[in-house]
Design a protein around this motif. Structure first.
Motif, PDB file in Angstrom:
ATOM      1  N   ILE A 287       0.836  -1.198   0.000  1.00  0.00           N
ATOM      2  CA  ILE A 287       0.000   0.000   0.000  1.00  0.00           C
ATOM      3  C   ILE A 287       0.877   1.258   0.000  1.00  0.00           C
ATOM      4  N   SER A 288       1.929   1.234   0.811  1.00  0.00           N
ATOM      5  CA  SER A 288       2.822   2.396   0.923  1.00  0.00           C
ATOM      6  C   SER A 288       3.486   2.697  -0.409  1.00  0.00           C
ATOM      7  N   ARG A 289       3.975   1.668  -1.074  1.00  0.00           N
ATOM      8  CA  ARG A 289       4.651   1.872  -2.358  1.00  0.00           C
ATOM      9  C   ARG A 289       3.685   2.400  -3.414  1.00  0.00           C
ATOM     10  N   LYS A 290       2.444   1.965  -3.329  1.00  0.00           N
ATOM     11  CA  LYS A 290       1.428   2.478  -4.257  1.00  0.00           C
ATOM     12  C   LYS A 290       1.240   3.978  -4.043  1.00  0.00           C
ATOM     13  N   VAL A 291       1.190   4.401  -2.762  1.00  0.00           N
ATOM     14  CA  VAL A 291       1.036   5.825  -2.446  1.00  0.00           C
ATOM     15  C   VAL A 291       2.261   6.609  -2.896  1.00  0.00           C
ATOM     16  N   PHE A 292       3.460   6.065  -2.662  1.00  0.00           N
ATOM     17  CA  PHE A 292       4.682   6.741  -3.097  1.00  0.00           C
ATOM     18  C   PHE A 292       4.643   6.987  -4.604  1.00  0.00           C
ATOM     19  N   SER A 293       4.264   5.954  -5.355  1.00  0.00           N
ATOM     20  CA  SER A 293       4.193   6.064  -6.813  1.00  0.00           C
ATOM     21  C   SER A 293       3.149   7.087  -7.232  1.00  0.00           C
ATOM     22  N   GLU A 294       2.021   7.074  -6.538  1.00  0.00           N
ATOM     23  CA  GLU A 294       0.917   7.999  -6.816  1.00  0.00           C
ATOM     24  C   GLU A 294       1.354   9.451  -6.678  1.00  0.00           C
TER      25      GLU A 294
END
Length: 344
Positions: free
Chosen positions: A139-146
């Motif tokens: 989830i965190s990596r998805k937010v970072f990418s976002e």
């Protein structure tokens, strides 16, 4: 090129400013989770006890960029040509986005620390940690990418409620400070904030106290503090009083803290900036903003990289919106190389 007298003076002041700065470096952050942006506690050299009374913590409540919808700062910059840091200022913070996503996925998180190296704390056992760690990281990596943050990492840890035991010297200083506060209160002295610091491998103690600007009994206050600490065995003591216009200072602090938060997040989460730490000091004036980088002085692209950091910060701070918030207060920007020298 000959250096101006103001530049020379600033360099001379930098070492003195270290004890007043609030550093946000990632290595310190991982070692001192209690000293994160969320807890609003400053990092100091040596041991420190800090108490606050009339001053309240500043809450970072940022508006959403367009209505209630989230827009990636990277996409917003492309769409509107707004300076990069301004898009950060007008979007949800990284921590807000992470909290939102964890809640949406029914993940019970106790705390989120850090800016570039994010530390997510949970309660439970080692088995609980193993079960939820992968999902939290995903989830965190998805937010970072976002958000377009390519220098950010995440670590999941168990919450540890361990309070360091004070040394004998620290206990004596705490006792002296409590007694001094009682004596000051007895003579109707209002203490806005106060702190004690003890340098490593030294008997030198500094006591810093903020009092209302209307308070005129400065010498009496100093005497009470000095005598109280001497009774408890402290001989090498330095007492500093700071007069504070409470309402003015609270408004100033609130405005700048929002801007600092934006600069910290915007600069430390993208590889292109190579920013590793952030510091600021209001004293002595003007406000000094100090950016620590991993840019080597031998880097052939040093001038271009430093210029990019300077440009993005100045564009943000010189915008009409920000200038209104800070009442056009002057500031000095210092960018440091990996070797620790001023390079702008």
């Amino acid at each position: 090129m000959k250096r101006s007298s103001s530049e020379t003076q600033l360099d001379q002041q930098l070492s003195e400013l270290e004890s007043n700065m609030k550093w946000r470096g990632e290595r310190d952050l991982k070692n001192k989770i209690l000293s994160t942006i969320d807890t609003k506690q400053p990092l100091r050299k040596g041991w420190l006890r800090m108490t606050a009374y009339a001053m309240t913590a500043c809450l970072f409540l940022f508006g959403i960029f367009i209505g209630s919808a989230f827009v990636s700062p990277t996409m917003a910059k492309v769409a509107s040509k707004i300076p990069y840091l301004s898009t950060i200022f007008h979007s949800e913070t990284l921590h807000e986005r992470l909290w939102e996503e964890f809640k949406k996925n029914d993940i019970n998180v106790i705390g989120i620390s850090g800016t570039r190296d994010i530390i997510v704390s949970i309660e439970g056992s080692e088995e609980d940690l193993r079960k939820v760690s992968g999902k939290i990281k995903s989830i965190s990596r998805k937010v970072f990418s976002e958000k377009g943050y390519d220098a950010t990492t995440v670590e999941v840890v168990l919450q540890v409620d361990k309070i360091p035991q004070p040394s004998e010297m620290e206990e004596k200083l705490d006792l002296a400070w409590e007694e001094a506060k009682e004596k000051l209160t007895a003579v109707d002295v209002t203490i806005l904030s106060g702190g004690i610091s003890l340098e490593p491998d030294s008997d030198h103690v500094s006591v810093e106290v903020s009092i209302p600007a209307s308070e005129s009994r400065k010498e009496e206050i100093k005497t009470i503090i000095q005598q109280t600490f001497e009774v408890h065995g402290t001989k090498d003591l330095d007492v500093k009083l700071q007069s504070v216009d409470v309402e003015k200072e609270k408004a100033r602090s609130t405005a700048w803290n929002e801007l600092f938060q934006t600069m910290i997040e915007g600069l430390m989460t993208k590889k292109e900036y190579q920013v590793t730490g952030f510091a600021y000091s209001f004293s002595p004036p003007p406000l000094q903003i100090i950016i620590k980088t991993s840019i080597k002085e031998s880097d052939p692209d040093r001038i271009e990289k430093v210029g990019r950091i300077e440009t993005d910060i100045h564009q943000f701070l010189q915008s009409d919106e920000v200038q209104k918030k800070i009442n056009k207060e002057e500031y000095q920007l210092v960018i440091r190389s990996k070797e620790g020298n001023k390079i702008n």
